[in-house]
Scaffold this motif. Structure first.
Motif, PDB file in Angstrom:
ATOM      1  N   HIS A  92       0.834  -1.211   0.000  1.00 40.39           N
ATOM      2  CA  HIS A  92       0.000   0.000   0.000  1.00 40.39           C
ATOM      3  C   HIS A  92       0.868   1.261   0.000  1.00 40.39           C
ATOM      4  O   HIS A  92       0.749   2.102  -0.895  1.00 40.39           O
ATOM      5  N   CYS A  93       1.699   1.410   0.999  1.00 42.05           N
ATOM      6  CA  CYS A  93       2.494   2.640   1.166  1.00 42.05           C
ATOM      7  C   CYS A  93       3.451   2.884   0.006  1.00 42.05           C
ATOM      8  O   CYS A  93       3.580   4.003  -0.487  1.00 42.05           O
ATOM      9  N   TYR A  94       4.125   1.833  -0.434  1.00 38.17           N
ATOM     10  CA  TYR A  94       5.121   1.995  -1.496  1.00 38.17           C
ATOM     11  C   TYR A  94       4.470   2.445  -2.802  1.00 38.17           C
ATOM     12  O   TYR A  94       4.948   3.363  -3.452  1.00 38.17           O
ATOM     13  N   ARG A  95       3.379   1.807  -3.155  1.00 34.96           N
ATOM     14  CA  ARG A  95       2.712   2.165  -4.408  1.00 34.96           C
ATOM     15  C   ARG A  95       2.143   3.585  -4.386  1.00 34.96           C
ATOM     16  O   ARG A  95       2.065   4.246  -5.412  1.00 34.96           O
ATOM     17  N   LYS A  96       1.730   4.038  -3.220  1.00 35.44           N
ATOM     18  CA  LYS A  96       1.186   5.399  -3.107  1.00 35.44           C
ATOM     19  C   LYS A  96       2.263   6.441  -2.819  1.00 35.44           C
ATOM     20  O   LYS A  96       1.985   7.635  -2.864  1.00 35.44           O
ATOM     21  N   GLY A  97       3.462   6.014  -2.464  1.00 36.38           N
ATOM     22  CA  GLY A  97       4.533   6.964  -2.161  1.00 36.38           C
ATOM     23  C   GLY A  97       4.327   7.694  -0.847  1.00 36.38           C
ATOM     24  O   GLY A  97       4.719   8.842  -0.701  1.00 36.38           O
ATOM     25  N   LEU A  98       3.708   7.024   0.122  1.00 43.12           N
ATOM     26  CA  LEU A  98       3.413   7.667   1.403  1.00 43.12           C
ATOM     27  C   LEU A  98       4.668   7.867   2.237  1.00 43.12           C
ATOM     28  O   LEU A  98       5.536   7.006   2.295  1.00 43.12           O
ATOM     29  N   ALA A  99       4.746   8.994   2.883  1.00 41.15           N
ATOM     30  CA  ALA A  99       5.739   9.286   3.916  1.00 41.15           C
ATOM     31  C   ALA A  99       4.921   9.634   5.155  1.00 41.15           C
ATOM     32  O   ALA A  99       4.117  10.563   5.129  1.00 41.15           O
ATOM     33  N   LEU A 100       5.092   8.877   6.232  1.00 35.73           N
ATOM     34  CA  LEU A 100       4.159   8.941   7.350  1.00 35.73           C
ATOM     35  C   LEU A 100       4.791   9.404   8.654  1.00 35.73           C
ATOM     36  O   LEU A 100       5.909   9.018   8.997  1.00 35.73           O
ATOM     37  N   ALA A 101       4.028  10.208   9.385  1.00 35.04           N
ATOM     38  CA  ALA A 101       4.336  10.593  10.764  1.00 35.04           C
ATOM     39  C   ALA A 101       3.118  10.199  11.592  1.00 35.04           C
ATOM     40  O   ALA A 101       1.977  10.347  11.135  1.00 35.04           O
ATOM     41  N   PHE A 102       3.341   9.698  12.779  1.00 33.32           N
ATOM     42  CA  PHE A 102       2.255   9.151  13.596  1.00 33.32           C
ATOM     43  C   PHE A 102       1.992  10.036  14.801  1.00 33.32           C
ATOM     44  O   PHE A 102       2.924  10.500  15.459  1.00 33.32           O
ATOM     45  N   VAL A 103       0.690  10.275  15.070  1.00 30.82           N
ATOM     46  CA  VAL A 103       0.277  11.098  16.205  1.00 30.82           C
ATOM     47  C   VAL A 103      -0.886  10.421  16.914  1.00 30.82           C
ATOM     48  O   VAL A 103      -1.560   9.566  16.351  1.00 30.82           O
ATOM     49  N   TRP A 163      10.456  17.896   0.840  1.00 35.53           N
ATOM     50  CA  TRP A 163      11.712  17.234   1.200  1.00 35.53           C
ATOM     51  C   TRP A 163      12.497  17.968   2.292  1.00 35.53           C
ATOM     52  O   TRP A 163      13.713  17.856   2.369  1.00 35.53           O
ATOM     53  N   SER A 164      11.798  18.703   3.150  1.00 35.85           N
ATOM     54  CA  SER A 164      12.462  19.361   4.276  1.00 35.85           C
ATOM     55  C   SER A 164      12.567  18.424   5.472  1.00 35.85           C
ATOM     56  O   SER A 164      12.960  18.840   6.546  1.00 35.85           O
ATOM     57  N   TRP A 165      12.244  17.161   5.300  1.00 33.16           N
ATOM     58  CA  TRP A 165      12.268  16.143   6.337  1.00 33.16           C
ATOM     59  C   TRP A 165      13.078  14.956   5.824  1.00 33.16           C
ATOM     60  O   TRP A 165      13.302  14.797   4.626  1.00 33.16           O
ATOM     61  N   THR A 166      13.521  14.155   6.756  1.00 35.20           N
ATOM     62  CA  THR A 166      14.249  12.937   6.420  1.00 35.20           C
ATOM     63  C   THR A 166      13.437  11.758   6.914  1.00 35.20           C
ATOM     64  O   THR A 166      12.946  11.766   8.037  1.00 35.20           O
ATOM     65  N   ALA A 167      13.274  10.757   6.061  1.00 36.75           N
ATOM     66  CA  ALA A 167      12.483   9.593   6.436  1.00 36.75           C
ATOM     67  C   ALA A 167      13.376   8.379   6.692  1.00 36.75           C
ATOM     68  O   ALA A 167      14.411   8.206   6.048  1.00 36.75           O
ATOM     69  N   GLN A 168      12.932   7.575   7.615  1.00 34.78           N
ATOM     70  CA  GLN A 168      13.558   6.282   7.883  1.00 34.78           C
ATOM     71  C   GLN A 168      12.789   5.243   7.077  1.00 34.78           C
ATOM     72  O   GLN A 168      11.566   5.234   7.054  1.00 34.78           O
ATOM     73  N   ARG A 169      13.505   4.358   6.430  1.00 34.43           N
ATOM     74  CA  ARG A 169      12.843   3.314   5.652  1.00 34.43           C
ATOM     75  C   ARG A 169      12.500   2.131   6.553  1.00 34.43           C
ATOM     76  O   ARG A 169      13.305   1.711   7.376  1.00 34.43           O
ATOM     77  N   VAL A 170      11.260   1.626   6.385  1.00 29.80           N
ATOM     78  CA  VAL A 170      10.754   0.519   7.202  1.00 29.80           C
ATOM     79  C   VAL A 170      10.335  -0.614   6.269  1.00 29.80           C
ATOM     80  O   VAL A 170       9.665  -0.383   5.257  1.00 29.80           O
ATOM     81  N   ASP A 171      10.707  -1.839   6.614  1.00 27.90           N
ATOM     82  CA  ASP A 171      10.374  -3.008   5.809  1.00 27.90           C
ATOM     83  C   ASP A 171       9.004  -3.554   6.190  1.00 27.90           C
ATOM     84  O   ASP A 171       8.877  -4.595   6.825  1.00 27.90           O
ATOM     85  N   GLY A 172       7.952  -2.858   5.784  1.00 29.45           N
ATOM     86  CA  GLY A 172       6.594  -3.293   6.046  1.00 29.45           C
ATOM     87  C   GLY A 172       6.177  -4.478   5.197  1.00 29.45           C
ATOM     88  O   GLY A 172       5.222  -5.184   5.521  1.00 29.45           O
ATOM     89  N   ARG A 173       6.874  -4.709   4.119  1.00 24.92           N
ATOM     90  CA  ARG A 173       6.577  -5.844   3.237  1.00 24.92           C
ATOM     91  C   ARG A 173       6.756  -7.169   3.960  1.00 24.92           C
ATOM     92  O   ARG A 173       6.093  -8.143   3.658  1.00 24.92           O
ATOM     93  N   SER A 174       7.634  -7.185   4.948  1.00 22.73           N
ATOM     94  CA  SER A 174       7.937  -8.423   5.675  1.00 22.73           C
ATOM     95  C   SER A 174       7.032  -8.672   6.873  1.00 22.73           C
ATOM     96  O   SER A 174       7.158  -9.697   7.540  1.00 22.73           O
ATOM     97  N   PHE A 175       6.118  -7.744   7.192  1.00 26.21           N
ATOM     98  CA  PHE A 175       5.236  -7.932   8.364  1.00 26.21           C
ATOM     99  C   PHE A 175       4.127  -8.896   8.060  1.00 26.21           C
ATOM    100  O   PHE A 175       3.507  -8.936   7.099  1.00 26.21           O
TER     101      PHE A 175
END
Length: 117
Positions: free
Chosen positions: A32-43, A105-117
């Motif tokens: 889901h996230c990869y195909r949509k190009g989502l960059a997420l912050a959680f609150v 792009w004023s933020w830096t994202a950490q890559r997460v391997d959600g494909r393996s969950f």
């Protein structure tokens, strides 16, 4: 330090405010996230305010159905999702790319391997 940010979908029908810190942004490689190009912050839900567009939202769930992916029925943009963290706590996932008050792009994202969950 969390700061109040504003965001919206592309057409502006859905708009929100969220108190968030851009230090914890992730990019996930799940289907889901990869195909949509989502960059997420959680609150927490208390740090999120939908200011317009509740009636313009459509919903999508998949896999464990723990996250309700919400997107504008007019333009198709997913500005946020509501769901649960792995420990069951309620959360809102903000698509950082829909924030209207930051530079791209004023933020830096950490890559997460959600494909393996």
């Amino acid at each position: 330090m969390p700061r109040t940010h504003s965001g919206s979908c592309q057409c502006g029908a859905v708009a929100y405010e969220a108190d968030l810190d851009l230090d914890g942004v992730i990019e996930c490689n799940c289907s889901h996230c990869y195909r949509k190009g989502l960059a997420l912050a959680f609150v927490s839900p208390a740090a999120f305010r939908l200011t317009s567009g509740e009636g313009s939202l459509s919903r999508h769930t998949f896999n464990t159905h723990r996250i309700e992916h919400l997107f504008c029925e007019r333009c198709g943009v997913q500005s946020f999702a509501r769901g649960q963290t792995p420990d069951g706590s309620p959360m809102v996932a903000i698509n950082v790319r829909t924030l209207t008050d930051i530079e791209p792009w004023s933020w830096t994202a950490q890559r997460v391997d959600g494909r393996s969950f």
